[in-house]
Design an enzyme around this catalytic site. Structure first.
Site, mmCIF file in Angstrom:
data_model
loop_
_atom_site.group_PDB
_atom_site.id
_atom_site.type_symbol
_atom_site.label_atom_id
_atom_site.label_comp_id
_atom_site.label_asym_id
_atom_site.label_seq_id
_atom_site.Cartn_x
_atom_site.Cartn_y
_atom_site.Cartn_z
ATOM 1 N N THR A 1 -9.628 -17.162 -115.723
ATOM 2 C CA THR A 1 -9.416 -18.615 -115.815
ATOM 3 C C THR A 1 -10.790 -19.260 -115.903
ATOM 4 O OG1 THR A 1 -7.370 -18.532 -114.545
ATOM 5 C CG2 THR A 1 -8.491 -20.653 -114.668
ATOM 6 N N LYS B 1 -12.380 -24.213 -107.502
ATOM 7 C CA LYS B 1 -12.983 -23.732 -108.756
ATOM 8 C C LYS B 1 -12.127 -24.145 -109.960
ATOM 9 C CE LYS B 1 -12.697 -20.036 -111.729
ATOM 10 N NZ LYS B 1 -11.824 -18.891 -112.036
ATOM 11 N N LYS C 1 -2.879 -23.508 -118.123
ATOM 12 C CA LYS C 1 -3.130 -23.052 -116.756
ATOM 13 C C LYS C 1 -3.742 -24.150 -115.895
ATOM 14 C CE LYS C 1 -4.268 -20.201 -113.255
ATOM 15 N NZ LYS C 1 -5.162 -19.072 -113.186
#
EC number: 1.1.1.31
Lengths: 331, 331, 331, 331
Positions: free
Chosen positions: D125, D276, D201
């Site tokens: 990711t 993050k 995502k």
């Protein structure tokens, strides 16, 4: 809410007004609320007035302490009603809306004893709507009322350098109140009609809270990027970011030696009191359907900070420590 | 990121430095970026320097306009590389990180032509990380680099009253750059090592954005509570809520006659440029893992305001109209 | 505030309770508030009850409309007090705290006529503190009171599929109220003591507002990054981001054909009513000193949206249009 | 950024595709990144594939651990380039953008060894812009690339029940990648063109973060108002406030026995990893000039939570403890 549109700023309270005060027809002065602020304010008012002085506080100890400190004879009343029955000017300095409502409209309250033509000056910081409501009840009882919340803190109360933001029905009420307020502070400003003093106070304090958190964020970011805090503050303070929270009360310890942050966040405006004032902002904004984005966030940040027992009673600049992940003790 | 901890504030750039400049070994001066800011800056720098002056801009029209306005002979280079091959001092004033990167490291860029010992002064406001990276490449090529973003706007550029916030590897680089910057502004401040100028600039501008939105919220709330805006502003401006956004650039039309808000939000710092600067703040905060609560909200509020075609090019005080539900035109 | 800690969830209201209702000693039923919700609710309650039915509304037109729509004889009272003097069960469905307070405690209010042992069911969504205060006055008058705010909207009122969130002093009061509520809805849940129904309602609605704005932000971001909204919604709805606001009431037109957003933001929960509920959240949070970060922002975002005359009466999913820079009309 | 507009959702990956996989011309499989997620994913992929299996990780220990756990012979490459020179399918599962960039474009990276026609599947990711840039370099080298970030956590990796969100240039690339992804998860969804998997995502995770903080605020408020948390959760979960964060991962300990909050905030999605991912959201929003109000605040709240060493590695539901003024240990 309807506030008088007309308002007059009085930049400084000079000799003329004090002489007006000297010739004032006002008789005995009553003072309710001898807490940290009220104690000092009452001392100045008493020492600069010739009129009999009557005090009331729920705490017998606060009354005794004030009588011991006062330079001359001070009477103590058994209730606000008793005090009101003997005074032509009444000053109240109380913590929250509920205390003001009780002191005026409760059993044994001011309204039970008030004399026609008396002047009530409420220097508490409370809900604008409660302030207006109580003032209107005083006026309905044949007396006069002004709201006159304070800016300047305990040091201002000690030195009689407070600023009073006054809301009054008429310019005459304001003049009459000013004669007394000028003995406790150095700036007395008319903000508008009833409630206008409260409104001005909370607008200022909201901007103050926003500036303080903003300064804390800007300083913290700059320091993490490697800047020296003193250099960064000097740049901000001579640029468009300058504000009282940066140039006078900078929240980073050591940047401004006289600021509370440099003294362990002591001696300033407590975080939990800022949280309380911001609660008044939230109510006023809700009632007037005014959107506040940064203001609402500032309110809730101080509510969060005030949850921390180690920070609640520290100067509100401690939000810098909250943000930086430190603790008040590291300050 | 490691920035030099040592930093020196130079309150005013006096005669000594100008005489240093006069005796400077620096030869030809190159200037890249003749936009709204650069045009005026270059004119001051050229008119106060004896050295040959070379310019470059992607827009031939901008070059022609500058040459027409310049008092004496100005050479035009065909590329940044060509300009760099002939100049010992290079000033760049460009809109965004990508333009700076391209002008220095792109094909035909400065690095392809740069002379050993040359000094590059970048006065663009860009990503701190890009600024440091480009400067290090310049240094690796045997030249010197400082970042020197600007505060003061177009009026400051015209009047040569800008403030430069400078990041440099050494005090010597700062002194050398100051000799030139002093011709375009009145304050030249060393903020720390490479990138420190950028860091200081965005910290100041974040606090400015927060102050402006906070002022807009406080004024809007006070007015909805019935206060006169001029009275409220006068109280704030002499109290703890005071800030540049309130006392100099108050966003409510009519409160400060000289403020952009009183001129239809024209002539100030555009909302979309504030949005751009706040984007740099967001990147720096993300990279340094610094939490920004009000700062992040301010960033996104200006991003929202800048979506409105009617507001994007107005002074950033227009956020008051956005908040109050008005439109720029009603201002 | 002290709420009963004990609470019981009743998953479904079955036959036993309806038969209890059939044998109930409750006599005449009074219904106050025949607005958009109340009209449909009263129709169901009246048609499923054998007891005499008395109604009151300030609007004579609303009373006439209801009597015309009702299947059998309905009496109209001249005041809440008169209604109360003849009813053993009273249901109130009113817009705001002030209306509830007036209907119960005002001149000609319920408390002036209430019978010992009567049951008051307030299905308005109002301040928790006002709700508890009014209920306690009812109880002090020798009657019973429960708060039973509603979830489900106008369609739920029409179809008698509402959910009632009930706060009551005892399980017995809850059982007695359930017999009637079950005729107007399909879920009747005990949330705790007095005020608990209000508390549960506003907590749910705050989370709903946050989810809706969050969904609007996620969809808007995804679309700007190039994603097809239907694909993005299908991913979210089968992933950890799923929520009612995304899978049932997605605010992007066309994603969920049955959602208000696909019908021009009509037929849903109006933005200004969400703003009103969030005002109740703000008060409850302030009084309980509970920090709300996203909740406070959601409150103020809806306050901002509700300022826009074109959006205030549209479904609250219109916040997507506000965010994306569109207008309701483009929806 | 231009993403393919066309996208196809594949609800379930059935037998047909697995048989396609069985007949796939793909030869050796390379796997880079044997961390907590990668270890389990690689085990499933290896055990369900007949092709030779080659692994690489910077940590020799991770490689050794995997080889010990693998059911059959596994080769270890000395660099990504070496791995790439021998594999026709390469899967990468790495922590951050910088690691992906280095693994592909760095010295000894995949691009130095990649074979024409090979397929690169990046399940990290990372920044959408970095993802697209790296994929385009792979494609320019004559190979194929898809981004396929994961939802489902470590438990999903162990049980091979992950969801893959895939961005690909063509439907064919997606089909080819699906054959392999289906061995490691149970849902493989095409989200659009290159980068679309990353975009989907982060949009989902932003909404998840907002829902989680919103749930924490709603639960905390309700509990302070006196509600039982289990009752409140049951109401929300059957009402319009329902969301995954409330009905599956409720952050109040004890409400959902299987949730991380009920196990001391262990075994879930770490707060610092949420921080993050939200950093990626912030970058994407900045680059696309998309205003995010709740999203930006959620980002900075998690940045603040992740500063606390006691909370950073706990499940992200720990934000409830942060909000309520508790500590992770009290959880």
């Amino acid at each position: 809410m309807v506030l008088l549109a007309r308002a007059r700023a009085l930049p400084a309270i000079g000799g003329r007004r004090l002489s007006t005060a000297a010739s004032s027809p006002d008789g005995a002065i009553g003072f309710i609320g001898l807490g940290q602020m009220g104690h000092h304010m009452a001392k100045h008012l008493q020492s600069k007035s010739d009129a009999p002085f009557i005090v009331y506080d729920k705490s017998a100890e606060a009354v005794a302490r004030f009588r011991a400190a006062a330079g001359r004879q001070v009477e103590a009343a058994g209730s606000p009603a008793e005090l009101a029955s003997r005074a032509s000017v009444i000053v109240t300095v109380l913590p929250e809306s509920a205390h003001v409502r009780e002191a005026y409209t409760g059993s044994g309250g001011i309204l039970e004893g008030i004399r026609r033509g008396a002047l009530c000056i409420d220097s508490s910081t409370i809900d604008t709507s409660v302030s207006i409501d109580v003032s209107q009840q005083v006026i309905a009882a044949g007396a006069q009322a002004v709201d006159a919340p304070i800016s300047g803190g305990i040091m201002g109360a000690q030195a009689a350098t407070l600023t009073f933001m006054v809301g009054s029905q008429s310019a005459g009420d304001f003049e009459r109140a000013s004669a007394h307020l000028a003995k406790m502070g150095k700036n007395v400003v008319r903000c508008g009609g009833l409630g206008a003093g409260q409104a001005a106070k909370i607008c200022n304090n909201m901007l103050l809270a926003i500036s303080m958190i903003g300064t804390a964020e800007a300083m913290n970011l700059g320091m993490r990027l490697g800047l020296d805090p003193a250099v960064l503050a000097s740049i901000i303070n001579t640029s468009s970011g300058r504000c009282w929270a940066s140039d006078t009360a900078n929240p980073v310890p050591g940047v401004i030696p006289a600021a509370p942050s440099s003294k362990g966040y002591s001696g300033g405006f407590k975080a939990r009191l800022m949280a309380k004032d911001l609660g008044l902002v939230a109510s006023a904004a809700k009632d007037s359907r005014t959107p506040l984005l940064l203001g609402a966030l500032a309110d809730n940040i101080y509510r969060h900070v005030a949850q921390d027992p180690g920070m609640a009673d520290q100067d509100f600049g401690v939000v810098y420590q909250w943000l930086a992940g430190g603790t008040a003790k590291r300050g």
